[in-house]
Every structure is written in C-alpha cells, then in structure tokens.
Design a protein around this motif. Sequence first.
Motif, mmCIF file in Angstrom:
data_model
loop_
_atom_site.group_PDB
_atom_site.id
_atom_site.type_symbol
_atom_site.label_atom_id
_atom_site.label_comp_id
_atom_site.label_asym_id
_atom_site.label_seq_id
_atom_site.Cartn_x
_atom_site.Cartn_y
_atom_site.Cartn_z
ATOM 1 N N GLU A 52 35.284 35.377 47.763
ATOM 2 C CA GLU A 52 34.286 34.864 46.754
ATOM 3 C C GLU A 52 34.438 35.851 45.742
ATOM 4 N N LEU A 53 34.773 37.299 45.992
ATOM 5 C CA LEU A 53 34.657 38.178 44.861
ATOM 6 C C LEU A 53 36.060 38.017 43.892
ATOM 7 N N ILE A 54 37.023 37.560 44.593
ATOM 8 C CA ILE A 54 38.508 37.313 44.038
ATOM 9 C C ILE A 54 38.289 35.924 43.045
ATOM 10 N N HIS A 55 37.443 34.874 43.463
ATOM 11 C CA HIS A 55 37.350 33.901 42.745
ATOM 12 C C HIS A 55 36.440 33.996 41.624
ATOM 13 N N LYS A 56 35.371 34.968 41.769
ATOM 14 C CA LYS A 56 34.551 35.523 40.860
ATOM 15 C C LYS A 56 35.259 36.281 39.679
ATOM 16 N N TYR A 57 36.274 36.913 40.090
ATOM 17 C CA TYR A 57 37.412 37.729 39.119
ATOM 18 C C TYR A 57 38.183 36.767 38.538
ATOM 19 N N ILE A 58 38.595 35.713 39.064
ATOM 20 C CA ILE A 58 39.651 34.966 38.479
ATOM 21 C C ILE A 58 38.843 33.969 37.344
ATOM 22 N N ARG A 59 37.564 33.895 37.719
ATOM 23 C CA ARG A 59 36.572 32.875 36.478
ATOM 24 C C ARG A 59 36.010 33.984 35.400
ATOM 25 N N GLY A 60 36.602 35.337 35.640
ATOM 26 C CA GLY A 60 35.855 36.120 34.642
ATOM 27 C C GLY A 60 34.433 36.459 34.747
ATOM 28 N N CYS A 112 33.280 38.758 37.035
ATOM 29 C CA CYS A 112 33.094 39.992 37.665
ATOM 30 C C CYS A 112 32.260 41.191 36.651
ATOM 31 N N SER A 113 31.586 42.137 37.131
ATOM 32 C CA SER A 113 31.146 43.300 36.491
ATOM 33 C C SER A 113 32.214 44.383 36.431
ATOM 34 N N PRO A 114 32.094 45.261 35.708
ATOM 35 C CA PRO A 114 33.286 46.236 35.431
ATOM 36 C C PRO A 114 33.620 46.843 36.642
ATOM 37 N N ASP A 115 32.805 47.398 37.603
ATOM 38 C CA ASP A 115 32.843 47.885 39.044
ATOM 39 C C ASP A 115 33.550 46.791 39.634
ATOM 40 N N GLU A 116 33.198 45.648 39.771
ATOM 41 C CA GLU A 116 33.789 44.601 40.620
ATOM 42 C C GLU A 116 35.279 44.338 40.298
ATOM 43 N N ARG A 117 35.528 44.251 38.905
ATOM 44 C CA ARG A 117 37.012 44.186 38.416
ATOM 45 C C ARG A 117 37.641 45.194 38.744
ATOM 46 N N ASN A 118 37.354 46.516 38.408
ATOM 47 C CA ASN A 118 38.078 47.508 38.744
ATOM 48 C C ASN A 118 38.455 47.629 40.505
ATOM 49 N N ALA A 119 37.463 47.364 41.410
ATOM 50 C CA ALA A 119 37.633 47.292 42.479
ATOM 51 C C ALA A 119 38.775 46.196 42.986
ATOM 52 N N MET A 174 30.650 55.511 43.229
ATOM 53 C CA MET A 174 30.691 54.152 43.278
ATOM 54 C C MET A 174 30.985 53.972 44.625
ATOM 55 N N SER A 175 30.391 52.894 45.538
ATOM 56 C CA SER A 175 30.535 52.374 46.760
ATOM 57 C C SER A 175 31.549 51.782 47.016
ATOM 58 N N GLN A 176 32.211 51.707 48.059
ATOM 59 C CA GLN A 176 33.530 50.770 48.426
ATOM 60 C C GLN A 176 32.998 49.507 48.439
ATOM 61 N N LEU A 177 33.710 48.419 47.498
ATOM 62 C CA LEU A 177 33.228 46.934 47.540
ATOM 63 C C LEU A 177 34.167 46.328 48.419
ATOM 64 N N VAL A 178 33.534 45.480 49.168
ATOM 65 C CA VAL A 178 34.540 44.515 50.165
ATOM 66 C C VAL A 178 35.057 43.561 49.354
ATOM 67 N N TRP A 211 42.412 47.174 44.651
ATOM 68 C CA TRP A 211 43.116 46.316 45.704
ATOM 69 C C TRP A 211 44.193 45.957 45.403
ATOM 70 N N TYR A 212 44.333 44.957 44.405
ATOM 71 C CA TYR A 212 45.557 44.284 44.120
ATOM 72 C C TYR A 212 46.772 45.066 44.009
ATOM 73 N N HIS A 213 46.558 46.482 43.209
ATOM 74 C CA HIS A 213 47.442 47.249 42.995
ATOM 75 C C HIS A 213 48.146 48.044 44.493
ATOM 76 N N SER A 214 46.779 48.279 45.277
ATOM 77 C CA SER A 214 47.216 48.799 46.531
ATOM 78 C C SER A 214 48.065 48.067 47.562
ATOM 79 N N LEU A 215 47.989 46.559 47.189
ATOM 80 C CA LEU A 215 48.794 45.753 47.982
ATOM 81 C C LEU A 215 50.360 45.815 47.723
ATOM 82 N N LYS A 216 50.663 46.315 46.482
ATOM 83 C CA LYS A 216 52.108 46.462 46.012
ATOM 84 C C LYS A 216 52.511 47.670 46.686
#
Length: 101
Positions: free
Chosen positions: A9-17, A19-26, A1-5, A30-35
């Motif tokens: 827009e991707l965050i908005h897509k995630y919030i709206r539900g 995202c593809s499974p790969d995008e959701r995982n990315a 799997m390539s690294q997604l940026v 990313w969110y957990h890495s912020l912690k």
Amino acid sequence: MSQLVISPELIHKYIRGGCSPDERNAVEQWYHSLKERSGSAMEMELKHQLESKMWLLGRIRTNMKNSSTENRNRRMKVLLYCWLVCLVAVSLFLFWGLSKT
C-alpha cells in the motif's frame, strides 16, 4: 523518526505521489537498500515490480505532459482561427455597411 514498514500500500501511495516526505524517504531508502544486498527471490521480484511500475509511471507522466501540451496548442490554434473569422466578418460588415451609404 520511527522505522516505517514498507507495505504494498505504501509503495502504491509512493507511485501515485501521495506520500509524505518521511514516507517517500523510507521507500527510497528501502529501494536503494535492495540494490546493496542480494535478497530473497521474493524481494527481487518485488524490486522488479517496483522498477517496472516506476518506469511505467514515468512514461505515463511524460505522455500526459506531451498530450496536454498538444491539446493546449490545438486549442490556441482554434481560438486564433475563431478570432480571425470574427475579424473578417466584422470587417466585411463594416465595409459593406459603409459602401451602401
């Protein structure tokens, strides 16, 4: 799997539900890495915005579920009352019709 940026827009897509499974995982990785790392003020602000939006989205979804359940219950009550009125009307019609003969 390539690294997604991770873009806004991707965050908005995630919030709206949407995202593809790969995008959701990315996004979740990313969110957990912020912690795990203390980032710049800009990253922390973005993290705070994301947490706020995710909390708000959860509240909206909860309210929508509660609202739809209440509406369904209200519709069922109205339907029940309509059936009862029809039953009483038919009973009265039959009783009145049979009592005249």
